[in-house]
Scaffold this active site. Structure first.
Site, PDB file in Angstrom:
ATOM      1  CE1 TYR A 107      -3.778   2.452   0.991  1.00 13.48           C
ATOM      2  CE2 TYR A 107      -2.171   3.292   2.570  1.00 13.48           C
ATOM      3  CZ  TYR A 107      -3.371   3.434   1.887  1.00 13.48           C
ATOM      4  OH  TYR A 107      -4.160   4.541   2.109  1.00 13.48           O
ATOM      5  CE  LYS A 150      -3.380   5.432  -1.222  1.00 11.73           C
ATOM      6  NZ  LYS A 150      -4.403   5.994  -2.119  1.00 11.73           N
TER       7      LYS A 150
END
Ligand code: NAP
Length: 272
Positions: free
Chosen positions: A161, A165
């Site tokens: 994740y 990002k």
């Protein structure tokens, strides 16, 4: 006469994306394209009530390349290219965590692939095709990419994740440099929304500590009432999008209102 605005929102079915789409549907005249795997009947009902035009795609953004191609086709339709828009905006909001938050060595290749396709590849494909097809449109063009505090500070068991990002942040920085050189260049911004009360937060605080050591910090944030409601976060996002300075800084974050108790020495917790 007020010109209509055009918004494309991914991850509009729930959480922050749903709350943001609800606000957009109330600013008629408006045309919204809402993308997610699941349909949200309340959004359709709200559009009926406000007179907003709402198109919904039930689409899995793991197929990021196809998403880009479909968006290009959709934006090339005559009633999009021939309309005088007040503004045209892409909001890349959809993202996902792996089903289980674990160290990279325990995360399957399939889980990495899903998180990176939805959280990084899809925003890149959608942004690129959006900028391509709208480049000669006279309306102001904006891209808002949802980022995260985890793009900017490291936390164990969030590698997939966080990498997605961080990729979103740097993609946004590069595109900002490209667009500022163009006559009607798009304004782009990667925004970390803070700690918002959604399913994603719930998954983090409900994770097992042996897999995700920071789970206890997320439980603390929840138990001490430090999560921002989706309505508040969405309203702050819209204020930012509407601001004349939107995109002047390609990397941004939503700051929570100062709270009396937060004047005490703070525990340093990276935001998801
Ligand atoms: P959420 O509640 O988990 O909602 C995620 C949205 O993305 C849903 O609408 C979901 O719709 C969609 N989505 C997930 N997988 C998808 C797929 N394969 N294809 C299409 N759509 C998919 O997340 P959230 O908390 O609202 O987060 C919104 C954004 O803010 C995300 O970019 C997140 O990383 C970022 N963010 C959130 C927080 C927080 O505290 N909540 C903090 C920092 C950053 P379907 O399930 O219907 O597909």
């Amino acid at each position: 006469m007020t010109l209509p605005a055009l918004y494309i929102v991914t991850g509009a079915s729930r959480g922050l994306g749903e709350a943001f789409t609800r606000l957009l549907l109330q600013r008629t005249p408006v045309h919204v394209l809402a993308i997610a795997r699941h349909a949200n009947a309340q959004l359709a009902q709200l559009a009926d009530e406000t007179g907003a035009r709402l198109d919904r795609w039930q689409f899995d953004l793991r197929d990021a390349k196809e998403a880009g191609s479909l968006l290009l086709e959709w934006l090339a339709q005559p009633d999009r290219t021939n309309t005088a828009w007040r503004e045209v905006c892409l909001i890349n909001n959809a993202a996902t965590l792996p089903t289980v938050l674990q160290s990279a060595s325990d995360t399957s290749s399939e889980a990495f692939e899903t998180v990176l396709q939805v959280g990084l590849h899809a925003p890149i494909m959608l942004t690129s095709r959006f900028l391509e097809i709208t480049q000669d449109w006279p309306a102001p063009r904006k891209v808002l990419n949802l980022s995260s505090g985890l793009a900017r500070s490291a936390m164990a068991s969030t590698a997939a994740y966080s990498a997605a990002k961080a990729g979103v942040d740097h993609f946004t920085r590069c595109v900002a440099r490209e667009e500022e050189r163009k006559p009607n260049g798009a304004r782009v911004c990667a925004l970390a929304p803070g700690v918002v009360d959604t399913d994603m937060q719930q998954q983090m605080r409900e994770s097992a500590e042996q897999d995700f050591p920071d789970a206890k910090n997320f439980r603390f944030l929840h138990a001490s009432g430090r999560l921002t409601s989706v309505e508040t976060a969405a309203s702050r996002m819209l204020t930012l999008l509407d601001s004349p300075s939107f995109g002047s800084e390609p990397i941004s974050e939503l700051r929570a209102e100062p709270r009396a108790e937060s004047r005490a020495p703070a525990r340093t917790i990276a935001k998801p």
